[in-house]
Design a protein around this motif. Sequence first.
Motif, PDB file in Angstrom:
ATOM      1  N   THR A  89       0.836  -1.199   0.000  1.00 57.16           N
ATOM      2  CA  THR A  89       0.000   0.000   0.000  1.00 57.16           C
ATOM      3  C   THR A  89       0.867   1.243   0.000  1.00 57.16           C
ATOM      4  N   ALA A  90       0.413   2.262  -0.746  1.00 56.93           N
ATOM      5  CA  ALA A  90       1.121   3.540  -0.800  1.00 56.93           C
ATOM      6  C   ALA A  90       0.135   4.684  -0.654  1.00 56.93           C
ATOM      7  N   ILE A 116       0.060   8.512  -1.975  1.00 58.24           N
ATOM      8  CA  ILE A 116       0.717   9.456  -2.867  1.00 58.24           C
ATOM      9  C   ILE A 116       0.020  10.798  -2.733  1.00 58.24           C
ATOM     10  N   SER A 173       1.095   7.068  -9.080  1.00 64.29           N
ATOM     11  CA  SER A 173      -0.089   6.336  -8.608  1.00 64.29           C
ATOM     12  C   SER A 173      -0.481   5.254  -9.597  1.00 64.29           C
ATOM     13  N   LEU A 207       2.234   2.361  -9.796  1.00 65.66           N
ATOM     14  CA  LEU A 207       2.163   1.453  -8.651  1.00 65.66           C
ATOM     15  C   LEU A 207       0.931   0.558  -8.740  1.00 65.66           C
ATOM     16  N   ALA A 208      -0.213   1.140  -9.093  1.00 65.82           N
ATOM     17  CA  ALA A 208      -1.447   0.360  -9.205  1.00 65.82           C
ATOM     18  C   ALA A 208      -1.292  -0.730 -10.261  1.00 65.82           C
ATOM     19  N   TRP A 224      -0.016  -2.594  -6.478  1.00 66.27           N
ATOM     20  CA  TRP A 224      -0.115  -1.845  -5.232  1.00 66.27           C
ATOM     21  C   TRP A 224      -1.523  -1.279  -5.065  1.00 66.27           C
ATOM     22  N   VAL A 256      -3.267   1.953  -3.910  1.00 69.18           N
ATOM     23  CA  VAL A 256      -2.779   3.331  -3.839  1.00 69.18           C
ATOM     24  C   VAL A 256      -3.865   4.264  -3.333  1.00 69.18           C
ATOM     25  N   ALA A 297      -4.577   7.810  -3.386  1.00 72.55           N
ATOM     26  CA  ALA A 297      -4.137   8.971  -4.165  1.00 72.55           C
ATOM     27  C   ALA A 297      -4.764  10.228  -3.557  1.00 72.55           C
ATOM     28  N   ILE A 357      -6.737   2.221  -7.264  1.00 74.25           N
ATOM     29  CA  ILE A 357      -6.510   3.608  -6.841  1.00 74.25           C
ATOM     30  C   ILE A 357      -7.730   4.109  -6.079  1.00 74.25           C
TER      31      ILE A 357
END
Length: 69
Positions: free
Chosen positions: A5-6, A8, A20, A23-24, A28, A30, A32, A50
Amino acid sequence: MPSPTAIIVGASSGMGAATSLALAEHGWRVFAAARRRDRLDHLADSHEQIIPVVADATSEADVARMIAT
């Protein structure tokens, strides 16, 4: 195994949006974040991983809400 998970910030355009999406596309999840809901919604429509979060990264309350999400 859960997806990485991130979060951004500045994700509504430019490098934030590109990061974003990249990564997705690599699996991942994300979050956003940006101030412009319309652009975040457009980004989120481009990939199911996202999650748009309307937030101002200079606001302590918005940052706390982002983390809680």
